[in-house]
Design an enzyme around this catalytic site. Structure first.
Site, PDB file in Angstrom:
ATOM      1  N   ASP A 186       0.482  -1.359   9.594  1.00 30.06           N
ATOM      2  CA  ASP A 186      -0.731  -0.549   9.368  1.00 30.06           C
ATOM      3  C   ASP A 186      -0.937   0.531  10.426  1.00 30.06           C
ATOM      4  OD1 ASP A 186      -1.346  -2.282   7.226  1.00 30.06           O
ATOM      5  OD2 ASP A 186      -2.253  -3.690   8.634  1.00 30.06           O
ATOM      6  N   LYS A 191       2.116   4.655   8.991  1.00 24.82           N
ATOM      7  CA  LYS A 191       3.467   5.149   8.684  1.00 24.82           C
ATOM      8  C   LYS A 191       3.503   5.903   7.362  1.00 24.82           C
ATOM      9  CE  LYS A 191       5.194   0.981   8.906  1.00 24.82           C
ATOM     10  NZ  LYS A 191       3.985   0.252   9.347  1.00 24.82           N
ATOM     11  N   GLY A 213       1.535  -1.719   2.515  1.00 23.43           N
ATOM     12  CA  GLY A 213       0.530  -0.943   1.799  1.00 23.43           C
ATOM     13  C   GLY A 213       0.417   0.402   2.457  1.00 23.43           C
ATOM     14  N   HIS A 214       0.896   1.424   1.800  1.00 24.78           N
ATOM     15  CA  HIS A 214       0.826   2.772   2.356  1.00 24.78           C
ATOM     16  C   HIS A 214      -0.194   3.574   1.580  1.00 24.78           C
ATOM     17  CE1 HIS A 214       5.114   2.558   4.259  1.00 24.78           C
ATOM     18  NE2 HIS A 214       4.218   1.827   4.884  1.00 24.78           N
ATOM     19  N   GLN A 266       5.766  -2.790   7.690  1.00 27.74           N
ATOM     20  CA  GLN A 266       5.262  -3.700   8.732  1.00 27.74           C
ATOM     21  C   GLN A 266       5.536  -3.103  10.126  1.00 27.74           C
ATOM     22  OE1 GLN A 266       7.383  -5.600   6.180  1.00 27.74           O
ATOM     23  NE2 GLN A 266       5.514  -5.327   5.020  1.00 27.74           N
TER      24      GLN A 266
END
Ligand code: IMP
Length: 392
Positions: A14, A17, A41-42, A186
């Site tokens: 988080d 990225k 989760g992006h 991650q």
């Protein structure tokens, strides 16, 4: 100019990225994922629309890019096709021209998700079947994409056109001098080998994971960039030396909207930890650091940075993944003056308030790695480049 750039999480995931990849993807030809699955989760804001991607590389939001899901990724076919539909509703077409899936990636099957939901709570997993799918792979009981296609399962036919030998493909792209972005998922402290085991994910999130997760040799990686938030967050359980359980923590959590994009869970928040960042720099061979969410610290009177730990009365500047030692590491802080101004629309490093510039320079000195980019918000335009040579 580098031909390829790795973007690696230097904390607990988080770090932002997705935004960085999206920004750099504009000039790239290929965006390749090498680890994790839809636990990632992006969140990306593109053309005023918000997209959340869990599995498909963030480069998909740009036209004419090739997005690769490498062999080190675990693939849930249901999620893959849901995400393709989500993108299609937002006007983005996903075809075998812009998405390629490795034939030797492993599948996440329904039984992996069930097992994760039943047993993953101690770690606080995302419940997506990630651990059980990697466990099956290591136990040589897993189902690869190629096996799944041959077995004529529910999504076999739909998946088939996207599937290739992606190691061959990426090596060809490297030979052709195509510009490649290696998209980490991650972060270093969640790495199965170098993170805070067992409170980690089940893949190699560090730069070394690029080689195994895509089938390329280590000498082929040009630039390795570590992404750090201007503070630290962690979702799920596990040690976190600089964690803030007070009003300041709550304030940063709110200002930074620190709620997980995969599970919606509130992220734990703490001060920037230079000891941890230095460790990440060592494990990954960072050439430079990208600092995100600096804007979130605006309005704090004082900002702390952890510069060492006190462990059993002794001062140390070395991180440890020994859980007991880490839990007994008392952070040693320096205190810096904050700034009041809203910096989210600043366009040049020089125009940042003096105290914000001092903060960045101090982080550089402590981690001993230069800052190449600073992100001041989710939009593509909220980005300052400090070292042009690190990028395409
Ligand atoms: P798993 O990857 O679902 O097995 O979860 C293992 C640990 O990694 C949990 O603490 C999760 O919250 C954390 N985790 C997994 N993926 C991410 C991510 O993309 N960002 C932040 N934390 C993550």
């Amino acid at each position: 100019m580098p031909r390829n750039i790795a973007v690696i999480g230097a904390q607990f995931g988080d770090e932002g990225k997705g935004k960085v990849i999206d920004f750099l993807a504009e000039k790239a030809d290929v965006i390749a994922r090498f680890n994790g699955g839809n636990n990632a989760g992006h969140t990306i804001v593109a053309e005023k629309k918000k997209f959340i991607l869990h599995l498909i590389p963030s480069g998909i939001l740009h036209r004419n890019k090739i997005n690769v899901i490498g062999n080190g990724v675990v693939v849930d076919p249901e999620v893959l096709f849901e995400e393709i539909a989500h993108l299609s509703r937002g006007g983005i077409k996903v075809t075998p021209e812009n998405l390629v899936v490795s034939s030797s990636a492993h599948m996440i099957l329904p039984e992996h998700i069930e097992e994760d939901k039943a047993k993953g709570s101690k770690i606080g997993t995302t419940g997506r079947g990630i651990g059980p799918a990697y466990a099956a792979k290591a136990a040589r009981k897993g189902t690869r994409v190629i096996d799944y296609i041959q077995k004529k399962e529910k999504y076999s036919e739909k998946l088939k056109p996207f599937v290739k030998d992606t190691s061959l493909l990426i090596n060809q792209f490297l030979d052709q001098n195509k510009k490649i972005l290696f998209e980490g998922a991650q972060g270093t402290l969640l790495d199965i080998d170098h993170g805070t085991y067992p409170f980690v994910t089940s893949s190699n999130a560090i730069s070394g994971g690029i080689c195994t997760g895509l089938g390329i040799g280590p000498k082929r990686i040009d630039k390795i960039t570590g992404v750090v938030k201007a503070y630290v967050t962690r979702v799920g359980n596990g040690p976190f030396p600089t964690e803030l359980n007070d009003k300041t923590g709550e304030r940063i959590q709110k200002a930074g909207n620190e709620f997980g994009s995969t599970t919606g869970r509130a992220r734990r928040v703490g001060w920037f930890d230079a000891v941890m960042a230095k460790y990440a720099a060592r494990i990954n061979s960072f050439d430079s650091m990208i600092i995100t969410k600096l804007d979130v610290l605006s309005g704090l009177e004082k900002i702390k940075i952890c510069v060492g730990y006190r462990r059993k009365e002794k001062r140390t500047e070395e991180f440890t993944t020994n859980l007991e030692e880490l839990e007994n590491s008392e952070p040693i802080y320096i205190v810096m003056d904050g700034w009041d101004d809203d910096i989210s629309n600043v366009k040049q490093f020089e125009d940042l308030p003096k105290n914000a510039k001092d903060y960045l320079r101090r982080v550089e000195q402590l981690v001993k790695i230069p800052v190449s980019m600073v992100s001041l918000g989710p939009g593509r335009e909220q980005t300052l480049i400090l070292r042009r040579n690190e990028f395409f």
